[in-house]
Structure formats: C-alpha cells, structure tokens
Design a protein around this motif. Structure first.
Motif, short mmCIF file in Angstrom:
data_model
loop_
_atom_site.label_atom_id
_atom_site.label_comp_id
_atom_site.label_asym_id
_atom_site.label_seq_id
_atom_site.Cartn_x
_atom_site.Cartn_y
_atom_site.Cartn_z
N PRO A 180 0.81 -1.23 0.00
CA PRO A 180 0.00 0.00 0.00
C PRO A 180 0.83 1.28 0.00
O PRO A 180 0.42 2.28 -0.59
N ASP A 181 2.01 1.26 0.64
CA ASP A 181 2.85 2.45 0.64
C ASP A 181 3.33 2.79 -0.77
O ASP A 181 3.39 3.96 -1.17
N ASP A 182 3.70 1.75 -1.52
CA ASP A 182 4.12 1.97 -2.91
C ASP A 182 2.98 2.57 -3.72
O ASP A 182 3.18 3.47 -4.55
N LEU A 183 1.77 2.06 -3.48
CA LEU A 183 0.61 2.56 -4.22
C LEU A 183 0.36 4.03 -3.93
O LEU A 183 0.11 4.83 -4.84
N GLU A 184 0.44 4.41 -2.66
CA GLU A 184 0.25 5.82 -2.31
C GLU A 184 1.34 6.70 -2.92
O GLU A 184 1.08 7.84 -3.33
N LEU A 185 2.55 6.16 -2.99
CA LEU A 185 3.65 6.93 -3.56
C LEU A 185 3.41 7.22 -5.04
O LEU A 185 3.55 8.36 -5.49
N VAL A 186 3.04 6.20 -5.81
CA VAL A 186 2.84 6.43 -7.25
C VAL A 186 1.61 7.30 -7.49
O VAL A 186 1.56 8.07 -8.46
N ARG A 187 0.62 7.20 -6.62
CA ARG A 187 -0.55 8.08 -6.76
C ARG A 187 -0.15 9.54 -6.57
O ARG A 187 -0.64 10.43 -7.27
N ALA A 188 0.73 9.78 -5.62
CA ALA A 188 1.18 11.15 -5.39
C ALA A 188 2.05 11.65 -6.54
O ALA A 188 2.03 12.84 -6.87
N LEU A 189 2.80 10.75 -7.17
CA LEU A 189 3.69 11.15 -8.26
C LEU A 189 3.00 11.25 -9.60
O LEU A 189 3.45 11.99 -10.49
#
Length: 679
Positions: free
Chosen positions: A205-214
């Motif tokens: 989930p942390d990776d998912l939030e990161l790419v959503r922000a980017l």
C-alpha cells in the motif's frame, strides 16, 4: 502479420494490495495503464491481458486489449508470469517473433522505452531484454558483507560504471526462446535503462500511495474528455489571497485568460459551474462576468455536487472538478476527472487524476479549459456550414455572440466632464456592477465641432466660454487615457471609445484599444469607416438615425468578419414607442452578424427585453447622478440601476434555458401529488 505480441498477466488475487491491478493511479486502473503503454508503443502489434477476474477482463477490453481467460491452476500466488504468457500464446494460437511481458505493478511505463527494447531483439542485438534502473548503490547483506563492492575500497561514483536494478516493468523475449527455455532470461540478455521516475514497482500500500502522489507530475498531459467542468473559487480562480481596502471591500487576483477559456468551453457545449464554501460578492461578481452559474455558502459541497449532476443529467465519470484544499476532496471523489492546482494541499494532489501546471489566479482555469476543448470533436463540415452566421466575435478575452454571456458596456462617454477622478469613479461603478467594459468618446474638437457653432458662447461649470473651448476643456488626452487604461486593467475591465474623426482613430490605435466603436453619428462617415476598417480590429457599430441602405453602405466598407451591430434609436431619452426592438432580429437576419442593443431610455425594462430578443451585448450610459451637468446624464443609469441591470441580465440568461422540454427535479413532488392521469 503478428510480429510483436504484448502479454499483460493480471490475476485477481494479490497479497500486498487487494485487487491491485484495478487500483486507480491518476484516476486510471493499473491494468488500463499497462495496456495503454503497450498500445502506444510503436512496435507492438497486439496487446493481450491474461486474467482470472471478470472485472479486470472488462476493464482490459475497454482499454483495447484482447482478453485470455487464465485457468485456476495458473492463477495462484506461486504461478509464474512465464506460465501465463505461454498459456496466452497457446490460447491465441499465435506465433509471434517477439513476445513482451508487461507487468501492471509498474505504473509509469514509457512506450518509447518499450519500443527501444523490442527493437534490440528484432535487430538481433539481444535475445532477452529486461527493464532496469541504472544505479550506483552499494548493496550489503544483513550480516554487513558487501555484495557488489569491497568495503575497504570506496571508489567515487564517477569512477564506477552503473549497475542495473531490475524494476519489473517489462521483459522482451524471442518467442521461440521462451518456448524452448520456459523462462524469460536466455541467450544474450540486455538491459533497457529506464529513468528513476518510471522505475517504481508497486508491492504494498505504501508503494501505491507513492505512485498516486507522483502520477500528476509524471503523466504526460492529455486531453480531458468531459461534459462539465466544476471549479472551486478561492485558490483556483484566484491565488488564494484577498486584498482588503480601507473601506473593508475585498478584491482578489484573477487571470483574464480564464475568461476566454470558459467562453471556449461554453462554445463547445461543456457545462461550467463555480462552487464555493464562502458567500462572497466577489465570487458572484466573477461568475457574472464569466457568464456561469455559481453555488455559494456550501457546507457540504459533495452532496450539492451530487444533486447538481443529477439535475443536469450528467454522468459523473464525464465530469471534471478542480480544487486546491481538503474541502474539495469530497466533490473530487464524485467525478471521473479530479483535478488539482500545483500548489494544492498534498492530499488533494494525491487524489487528483491530473495536476495543472499553472497556479490559481495565473491561468489554472484556462489550462484546464484548453485540455477539455482539445478533447472535443471538431464539428463535421456540413454542421459547420449550417451553424448560425452571427458570431461570435472575440474582444480580448471575451466572446460576443449568440450563446455567449451578454457583453455589458457601461458607456461613460462624455459623462466624466473632463474630470479624471470622476472617470475613475465611473469605472468603479461599472466594475462593481459586473460590466465587462467601459466606453468613452474621442473627438478632435477642431474637426468635429461645426464651424457655425465653434464661436457660440456656452455657460459651463467652469464659466462662460465658446462651444469649441468647452469641447476642448472636456476632452481627455494621451496622459489621461493611459491612466484610464491602467485603472481599467486593475479593475478587470476592457475599455475603448467611439472615435468621431480619423485623427481620433489614430490616437486610439496608439492606445492599443481592443475594439473600436462606431457611434450612430458616424455610420455615414465613410472616411472614418475606412480608417477603422484598416485597423483590423473588431468593430461595434451603432445604427441609430440610420436607414438600411446607409447601413448596407457601411457594412460594405467594414465587412462582417469582426463586426458587431448595435440596434439603437438616437432619441435622448428614448420613449418606449420608439424602441422598435424587433429590429434586432431584422439586423441579424439581414447581415448575419451578432447584434446588441445600445439604449438611451430611462429604466431597465427595454434593455432587458432586448436581451430576451437576442441582444448579445448591451450598452447603457452611466452616471453618478442623473442631475449632474451635461447633455447625457439625464438618459444615463445611476450605480444602483446599472447593478440591477447586470444582475437581471444574468438571471435572464439562466432563465432562457436550452428550449428542450423536460420535467425538472423541482416538479417531481407536485407531479406525484397533483397529477391525475385518466385514459
């Protein structure tokens, strides 16, 4: 011939993120992003999605992929991606030269990188190519042992060749080699470098939030195909700051380019709405100028938006909402295109499908409008030929014509009495009322004053003087008009003037006005008309005291490409029986240009009636007090009257509707209660 086949394994199960392959990044499911990257790659001939999940299958089909049903025994957590690719090849009966394995867990695959890797296999440079991130990192074991380096020797970064970290985005292989070896690495293996911004792999989930922000910063801007645009106000139309003067009046900074963008949207059939939690006259004034509806003082923007979409019959998936703060998160979650300004709250940027590049107050709305208009289809040639001929005509950032907001002009004329301070106060009156422009009159008195009147004595507020001296006394020069131009710009108004002679045309051209006005008295002055036509600027021509043959001759000189006519009767003040408003239709049908109304009546009724008959702009003389000294004050509107005129014009615009008979939401309850149906 199928030479290059891309296979996207996308099973429904996922240990780290449930239904990861349908997770939205930038408002787009991961499986859709993978399919789009493959389809945009120049050398990929066909895209296949292998899945065991009905929802993923439907999403893949909508994205343009062929779907292969993945059997249960190949869909577990231990099943290899190679097994899915080989199964897809067998299921399709395909025999491509090259097969590409693309994984949804990489949200940012560059189609050019993908094609470059394919080309290396097709050209014989490699048998297998893997995407990798160049790195100079030093790796260690948990026990403190150097993996790719000797801890005793620490060479500088520039002295080391990069190594590559496999990022899992794509693998390109000769299909025959994959069948022979059963795995993706064989023969001559090469690495296709990818930039770090494209190399993030989603495992948790942390990776998912990161790419959503980017995503808003990495994704290339694309046309936004929607049927409606809803905007917050503060921080979107403005820079989120307010300026308060000594009287407590609030002002905000907006971008003029936003006005043209909104006009282009409305011309293309896109609905526009402004929503604000504040209840502020500044918001209402800006919405009036843009010619769009506004909903203010909203405690729950999400619920109000949901209701508005239902009333308008809009599909939320085809709606854009642009916001900048956390109170916009609710409505952003309701639409298919959540949009954020670049300086928005981090949570808003992360929730956005796209982030604009221009801040609020500096063209954010215009940027969004341009992307929406870019997605609208061009009308077919036949439709273009059958569109009404009249307009619109662009005046600066405003479009004047049928279907556009009525362009309201406050005519200051000569009511400034030669007093620059009074002119500024009248500009304030027009701006505060919601006008789009103010108009003056420009004369060269030595030319315009008839010879038999030049020496006549006139009683004036400045004492006894000749009529020529009086006209020269009240005429503004270059310095005054430069100050007027600056002040109008500060108040967000266009300004222009009616030149009464050729030197005045040249004077106004030096002032770089946006448009010229032909006064009714100038319709038969062909020398003046030729000078105006030579400027190439839009022309607004009043038609008072003119016959149709005289107007025909004027149109022959001016042309119709950038012409707006104004129906007018040059009686001061105008009695109702001389208004003859149906001439608006006559002029439209005869000349095929936008037609407005220039009024000299007392009151508002005739001007408002002109709007209902199709007047695209309205011009009225304005004054601080009708009892002031001067010839035009008595037939002018005072500040309250002008404010009421603009307010009522905007109400009429909304009330005119689109002509489609329908039952509105407000009618449903009385219909259910009162209607009696018999057979």
């Amino acid at each position: 011939m199928l030479r290059v086949l891309a296979v996207v394994p996308a099973r429904g199960g996922s240990a780290g993120v449930p239904l990861k392959n349908l997770a939205l990044v930038g408002g787009v499911p991961l499986v859709t992003r993978a399919v789009r990257a493959c389809r945009r790659a120049e050398l990929v001939d066909q895209v296949v999605v292998s899945t065991d999940h009905a929802g993923i299958a439907e999403t893949a089909r909508q994205a343009g992929a062929v779907v292969v049903d993945r059997p249960e025994e190949l869909s577990g957590a231990t099943a290899s991606s190679e097994s899915a690719v080989l199964h897809a090849l067998d299921a399709l009966g395909a025999d491509p030269e090259v097969v590409v394995l693309v994984q949804c867990t990489s949200a940012f695959i560059d189609p050019e990188d993908l094609s470059a890797a394919v080309r290396r296999v097709l050209d014989g440079e490699a048998d297998s190519v893997v995407s990798g991130l160049p790195t100079h990192e030093f790796l260690w074991t948990a026990a403190g042992t150097g993996i790719n380096h000797d801890p005793a020797v620490r060479p500088r970064r520039q002295d080391r060749e990069p190594q590559f970290r496999e990022n899992g985005a794509f693998y390109v292989m000769r299909a025959s080699g994959l069948r022979e070896h059963g795995h993706r690495f064989f023969g001559e293996v090469a690495v296709q470098p990818v930039p770090s911004r494209h190399a993030i792999e989603i495992d948790d989930p942390d990776d998912l939030e990161l790419v959503r922000a980017l995503a808003p910063f990495i994704d290339e801007p694309e046309p936004i195909d929607v049927d409606a645009v809803i905007t917050d106000f503060d921080g979107v139309h403005t820079d989120d700051r307010a300026y308060v003067d000594s009287d407590g009046r609030e002002m905000v900074l907006v971008s003029r380019s936003d006005g043209m963008g909104v006009s282009l949207l409305r011309r293309s059939g896109v609905k526009v709405l402004v929503m604000s939690t504040e209840h502020n006259p500044v918001v209402a004034a800006r919405a009036r100028k843009l010619g769009v509806p506004v909903l203010q003082g909203l405690a729950d923007k999400r619920t109000v938006l949901r209701d508005w979409l239902a009333i308008e019959g809009l599909d939320p998936a085809r709606v854009a909402y642009v916001g900048n703060d956390v109170n916009d998160l609710g409505p952003m979650a309701e639409v298919g295109w959540p949009v954020a300004t670049p300086d928005a709250h981090p949570r808003v940027r992360a929730a956005a499908r796209t982030v604009l590049t221009r801040p609020g107050g500096s063209g954010a709305v215009r940027e969004l409008c341009d992307r929406v208009v870019a997605a609208r289809p061009e009308p077919p040639a036949a439709a273009a030929r059958t569109r009404p001929r009249f307009g619109p005509v662009a005046i600066g950032d405003a479009l004047v014509g049928d279907g556009e907001p009525v362009y309201v002009i406050g005519e200051i004329g000569i009511n400034h009495n030669g007093d620059l301070d009074l002119a500024r106060r009248l500009i304030d009156v027009a701006a505060d009322a919601g006008c789009q422009a103010v108009k003056f009159q420009k004369r060269t008195p030595a030319i315009c004053v008839p010879e038999d009147q030049k020496g006549r004595i006139r009683q004036t507020p400045w004492g006894e003087m000749t009529y020529l001296e009086y006209k020269e006394r009240t005429e503004f020069g270059a310095d005054e008009y430069r100050q007027i131009a600056k002040y109008c710009d500060e108040r967000g108004l266009h300004w222009f003037a009616s030149p009464w002679d050729v030197p005045s045309v040249e004077f106004l051209e030096e002032m770089d006005v946006l448009v010229h006005k032909v006064a009714s008295a100038g319709v038969a002055d062909h020398e003046l008309l030729r000078a105006l036509a030579a400027t190439g600027k839009p022309i607004i021509m009043s038609t008072g005291m003119s016959t149709l043959p005289e107007i025909d001759a004027a149109v022959e000189i001016l042309g119709t490409d950038r012409l707006i006519m104004m129906h007018a009767t040059s009686t001061y003040p105008l009695p109702p029986e001389e208004a003859n408003l149906r001439t608006i239709t006559t002029l439209k049908e005869r000349y095929g240009v936008p037609v407005g109304y220039s009024g000299h009546e007392r009151g508002l009724q005739i001007s408002l009636a002109a709007v209902t008959l199709g007047a695209v702009c309205v011009e009225r003389h304005i004054t601080l007090d009708r009892t002031m000294w001067g010839s035009d004050h008595a037939a002018s509107l005072e500040p309250a009257g002008l404010e009421h005129l603009v307010r009522d014009i905007r109400i009429i615009e909304q009330a005119m509707g689109d002509g489609v008979k329908r039952v509105f939401p407000g009618e449903e309850a009385p219909k259910a209660r009162l209607r009696r149906v018999t057979v």
